[in-house]
Scaffold this motif. Structure first.
Motif, short mmCIF file in Angstrom:
data_model
loop_
_atom_site.label_atom_id
_atom_site.label_comp_id
_atom_site.label_asym_id
_atom_site.label_seq_id
_atom_site.Cartn_x
_atom_site.Cartn_y
_atom_site.Cartn_z
N HIS A 455 0.81 -1.23 0.00
CA HIS A 455 0.00 0.00 0.00
C HIS A 455 0.84 1.27 0.00
CE1 HIS A 455 -3.56 -2.49 0.66
NE2 HIS A 455 -2.90 -3.09 1.64
N THR A 456 2.06 1.19 -0.58
CA THR A 456 2.88 2.38 -0.76
C THR A 456 3.27 2.47 -2.23
OG1 THR A 456 5.03 1.29 -0.44
CG2 THR A 456 3.86 2.03 1.56
N PRO A 457 3.71 3.65 -2.68
CA PRO A 457 4.14 3.76 -4.08
C PRO A 457 5.31 2.85 -4.42
CG PRO A 457 3.73 5.93 -3.16
CD PRO A 457 3.64 4.97 -2.02
N PHE A 458 6.07 2.40 -3.43
CA PHE A 458 7.22 1.54 -3.67
C PHE A 458 6.91 0.06 -3.49
CE2 PHE A 458 10.28 5.20 -2.33
CZ PHE A 458 10.03 5.84 -3.53
N GLN A 459 5.63 -0.31 -3.40
CA GLN A 459 5.27 -1.71 -3.14
C GLN A 459 5.66 -2.63 -4.30
OE1 GLN A 459 1.03 -2.09 -2.59
NE2 GLN A 459 0.51 -1.31 -4.62
N LYS A 575 0.73 6.57 -9.73
CA LYS A 575 1.09 7.93 -10.14
C LYS A 575 2.26 8.45 -9.31
CE LYS A 575 -1.49 11.44 -8.96
NZ LYS A 575 -2.63 12.41 -8.88
N GLU A 576 2.24 8.15 -8.02
CA GLU A 576 3.32 8.60 -7.15
C GLU A 576 4.63 7.88 -7.49
OE1 GLU A 576 3.61 10.98 -4.31
OE2 GLU A 576 2.22 11.63 -5.86
N LYS A 585 8.06 16.24 -6.79
CA LYS A 585 7.61 16.21 -5.40
C LYS A 585 6.11 16.44 -5.32
CE LYS A 585 10.71 19.33 -4.32
NZ LYS A 585 11.52 20.30 -3.53
N THR A 586 5.50 15.88 -4.28
CA THR A 586 4.06 16.06 -4.03
C THR A 586 3.90 16.76 -2.69
OG1 THR A 586 3.54 14.04 -5.26
CG2 THR A 586 1.85 14.89 -3.76
N ALA A 587 3.20 17.88 -2.70
CA ALA A 587 3.06 18.69 -1.49
C ALA A 587 2.09 18.05 -0.50
CB ALA A 587 2.59 20.09 -1.86
N ASP A 588 2.22 18.47 0.75
CA ASP A 588 1.31 18.03 1.81
C ASP A 588 -0.08 18.60 1.52
OD1 ASP A 588 -0.01 17.43 4.16
OD2 ASP A 588 1.66 17.99 5.45
N CYS A 589 -1.08 17.73 1.61
CA CYS A 589 -2.44 18.15 1.26
C CYS A 589 -3.24 18.66 2.46
CB CYS A 589 -3.20 17.01 0.59
SG CYS A 589 -3.60 15.66 1.73
N ARG A 590 -2.66 18.65 3.65
CA ARG A 590 -3.49 18.97 4.82
C ARG A 590 -4.03 20.40 4.77
NH1 ARG A 590 -0.24 17.46 9.70
NH2 ARG A 590 0.96 16.27 8.18
#
Length: 838
Positions: A455-459, A575-576, A585-590
């Protein structure tokens, strides 16, 4: 012959207090007076399990119900396991000492893959079959929860049901269904499982079929199409969830011996290697007012002197500065510290550091993860070298003497240049000097091998081979020697085994059973991990470890965990992965743009964040003049009997200090960066010895109501400890006087031989060799030390010993020497120290 009881075994094992179950704030109910009995099982030692706040939450939630009793059980240490086996005793719960088979539900917490063999050990000790298919309605329902359930397959065959996601509400729903099912009188296990399957987040492994193709891949299909996937349960808002106001205070030395306060759950920083950052989404903050209220209740009920603010990224909590300001305003004067598990370099602000340093410094940990900026961007760490350097510089300037740095090796696309970048970064940070006049700070560098997680982009990525991992660690160790840092690393073999289970399938159950039968236990502990046994187990079950570790996966390959829906979509992970390869890079969405990971519906599930509000800020008045406190030296007399004999000296110190705090009795503290209450015990007793007349010395404010202290303290002490009197200490401290101490000794095994006593009496001298803690050997004449031997029976005697500084012996030494008792006979004896005679 009478069958031995657990109490008969405790004197024979290490750290026996971990098995007592009478800690402060534990809950003990009549199991026959409730509708449902749940055993919360943690497959690791007491010191690890009691530090897990998730178990504390479930314990609190279940016991808040009048119709449910929850008790705890931890994996016994190896010596206790052997004793239970040899005595044919079952594994029991702590609170009531009930066999695990007595419970209706046993719930395991799965936090770490290398604890899996401990699950088998606990089931084996309880007399419960490993496989769910082998357990009928006469056995408890065996369930599990925790982060490892996002890939449940390696242990799926052992469990009747598994909870994926937040467990607070899910477990209560399962409990209610169980009680309805029980009242219906069907007693059909399959019927119960079908009812449980309707609860969001509940996975029933037996309702899913697994087949293996010629390609060796596992394909999982559901018996019922409407339940083809299991969706992670999410607690939408922590502010509407209860949290333990009075957590259990463990004995011994738990790894996190402090008040743990969860200030936020979830993280959307988006580190691409981090499973927790994916499976705990979205971010859900607790309101600072709620945190302050819970902290006050927790400190009052536990007596802790340290608060740990827990979250996946504590520095990202929007109100961290005002929260700390208010915590400091309330607790700094009481020398209560605040600690964080770790901080991101880009959140370590001067404001934050200056607040933490107002109480004792608890250390700083920064995790750059990678040495090069290229690799930090690839994993989406989103910190720069400048962030790291500035943070370390500022921490050193503020007086911290130790900083820890964490790195990973084997990350996707890693090259030799990335390893060299680790060395370069550490060397540069090592050259940072504190302010003039202070010694050079210490730097600890820890390295682990990257393990691709489900369940991670590196799985889909391969894990570095065992040999390559060892080569890189060896290279780093040598390259960092000139930097004079403390270099630590996780054994590559441990990472390799963890990698097998992280992405394994149901074939792992055969491996686990084979390894367990070869003696594998506590595999996460370096002194217990035995790689040779694991290799033998892999050979026995004919599993190719590289198939699960070093092999690359394609996006269209079926994965063992495909039926587990963590709400983060596979398309987002893909996608990641592609963004990682292109260095995006992907920014924090909070607080920014939603990246469509799939978790939030913005109706019931959405980020819950709190931001810094000037109205919450507290500006302490440093000009306030503190009135000097006059302290009075006071002696506290107490007895230590029964179960309290199993406390060691350091435990006794903690037990009393926390009792004083809970009783709201102030103590004078030491000076310096690490102030501690000043407390001195007249005669620190060894584990296993009882006494009816002990004392300790403290200093309390002169206005303390001493007449109330005895009652207040006894209300806060565990069973076996009792304050018998309190009096002021007059005069200056004097050297320890010579005195005669009498002990009443009763044997459980063996007997006192009157002939040996007579022989001792007739001797003019009896020399005994005593070795000090520093290894120095001295000769003592036992005829001078033993003043009286009064034999009451062949099982009981009174022994009076002359004690003075430099010539002190404990009864166990004499029982072995004079009375020729075996080590076991001495350990099982009851030795009670009586009144001292000057």
């Amino acid at each position: 012959m009478t069958q031995p009881l657990l109490q008969d075994i405790l004197p024979l094992v290490r750290q026996p207090s971990r098995y007592l179950g009478n800690e402060i704030n534990r809950v003990k109910k009549d199991l026959d007076a409730v509708d449902l009995c749940v055993a919360l099982a943690f497959p690791d030692m007491y010191e690890i399990g009691t530090s897990h706040f998730g178990m504390q939450i479930l314990y609190d939630r279940l016991n808040a119900r009048a119709d449910i009793a929850a008790e705890r059980v931890f994996a016994p240490d190896m010596d206790m396991q052997a004793r239970l086996k040899s005595a044919d005793l079952p594994l029991t719960s702590l609170e009531s000492g009930s066999p695990l088979r007595r419970f209706d539900i046993i719930g395991f917490s799965l936090l770490y893959e290398l604890n899996y063999t401990n699950i088998l050990a606990m089931l084996d000790l309880a007399g419960i079959p490993f496989s769910a298919a082998d357990r009928d309605d006469a056995y408890p329902m065996i369930i599990a929860g925790g982060p490892c359930t996002v890939n449940p397959e390696p242990v799926a065959e052992f469990f009747d049901a598994m909870v994926v996601g937040d467990g607070e509400e899910t477990l209560l729903a399962m409990a209610d269904i169980w009680m309805v099912w029980k009242n219906d009188g069907t007693n059909n296990k399959t019927d119960l499982l079908q009812r449980w399957q309707g609860v969001e987040g509940v996975y029933i492994p037996s309702f899913f079929d697994v087949t293996y193709g010629e390609d060796g891949l596992a394909r999982t299909t559901a018996d019922r199409p409407e339940f083809s996937t299991v969706r992670r349960a999410v607690l939408p808002d922590l502010n509407h969830a209860s949290f333990p106001a009075a957590p259990v205070v463990p004995f011994g030395r738990p790894v996190h011996d402090r008040l743990r306060m969860e200030i936020s759950r979830g993280c959307t920083r988006g580190c691409r290697f981090c499973q927790a950052g994916m499976i705990y989404r979205p971010v859900r903050d607790r309101a600072p007012e709620t945190i302050l209220s819970l902290t006050g209740q927790g400190l009052e009920s536990t007596g802790y002197d340290e608060i740990s603010l827990l979250s996946l990224s504590t520095g990202d909590y929007g109100c961290i500065v005002p929260l700390l300001e208010r915590l400091m305003t309330r607790y700094a004067a009481d020398h209560r510290a605040v600690s964080f598990p770790s901080l991101r370099a880009d959140t370590l602000t001067p404001n934050l550091v200056s607040l933490i340093k107002k109480v004792r410094k608890t250390g700083f940990t920064i995790a750059p993860e990678a040495g090069s900026q290229r690799l930090r961007d690839l994993i989406n760490k989103n910190i720069t070298r400048t962030d790291i350097e500035n943070s370390v510089q500022f921490v050193f300037e503020q007086g911290w003497q130790v900083i820890k740095l964490y790195f990973m090796i084997g990350l996707p696309t890693e090259t030799q240049a990335d390893l060299e970048a680790i060395v370069d970064l550490v060397n540069h940070l090592r050259r940072i000097r504190p302010v003039k006049g202070r010694r050079r700070p210490k730097m600890n560098v820890s390295v682990t091998t990257f393990i691709p997680k489900s369940h991670t982009p590196f799985q889909w990525h391969s894990q570095m081979s065992l040999s390559e991992s060892q080569q890189k660690i060896d290279w780093l160790r040598e390259a960092l020697k000139p930097a004079r840092v403390k270099f630590k690393w996780q054994k590559p073999e441990v990472s390799w085994m963890e990698g097998i289970f992280s992405r394994g399938d149901r074939r792992m159950s055969r491996l686990l059973i084979a390894a367990y039968r070869k003696g594998c236990r506590f595999d996460g502990w370096s002194d217990h991990f035995d790689f040779d046994k694991w290799q033998a187990a892999l050979d026995e079950v004919n599993l190719d470890a590289d198939f699960f570790t070093t092999r690359k996966r394609s996006f269209d390959e079926p994965l063992p965990w495909d039926h587990i829906d963590t709400r983060v979509t596979s398309s987002f992970l893909q996608k990641e992965w592609n963004r990682a390869l292109s260095g995006e890079k992907t920014a924090d969405c909070r607080r920014g743009k939603c990246h469509q990971c799939g978790v939030c519906d913005f109706k019931t599930i959405a980020p819950v964040v709190f931001t810094d509000d000037p109205g919450r800020r507290v500006i302490p008045d440093d000009r306030e003049t503190k009135r000097p406190i006059i302290y009075v030296k006071t002696r506290v007399a107490f007895s230590k009997t029964g179960d309290a004999r199993f406390f060691g000296h350091l435990e006794m110190v903690n037990v009393f200090i926390r009792a004083f705090r809970r009783a709201r009795i102030s103590l004078k503290c030491t000076e310096g960066f690490h102030p501690k209450p000043k407390i001195s015990f007249a005669d620190p007793l060894p584990v296993g010895m009882e006494s009816v007349n002990e004392s300790l010395t403290i200093e309390v404010p002169s206005n303390t109501n001493v007449s109330e202290m005895t009652r207040k303290l006894n209300d806060q002490l565990p069973a076996g400890l009792s304050v018998t009197g309190i009096s002021p200490v007059k005069g200056r401290k004097q050297s320890l006087p010579s005195k005669i101490i009498c002990y009443r000794i009763r044997l459980k095994e063996g007997r006192f031989d009157s002939a040996l006593i007579q022989a001792f009496t007739e001797k003019k001298s009896w020399m005994h060799e005593k070795r000090t803690a520093r290894g120095k050997v001295t000769q003592l004449d036992l005829k001078e030390i033993i003043q009286k031997i009064k034999l009451s029976s062949d099982k009981q005697l009174t022994l009076c010993l002359y004690q003075k500084p430099g010539k002190m012996l404990r009864p166990p030494d004499l029982l072995r020497t004079v009375f020729s008792l075996t080590e076991k006979q001495v350990q099982l004896s009851r030795i009670v120290k009586q009144q001292d005679t000057p």
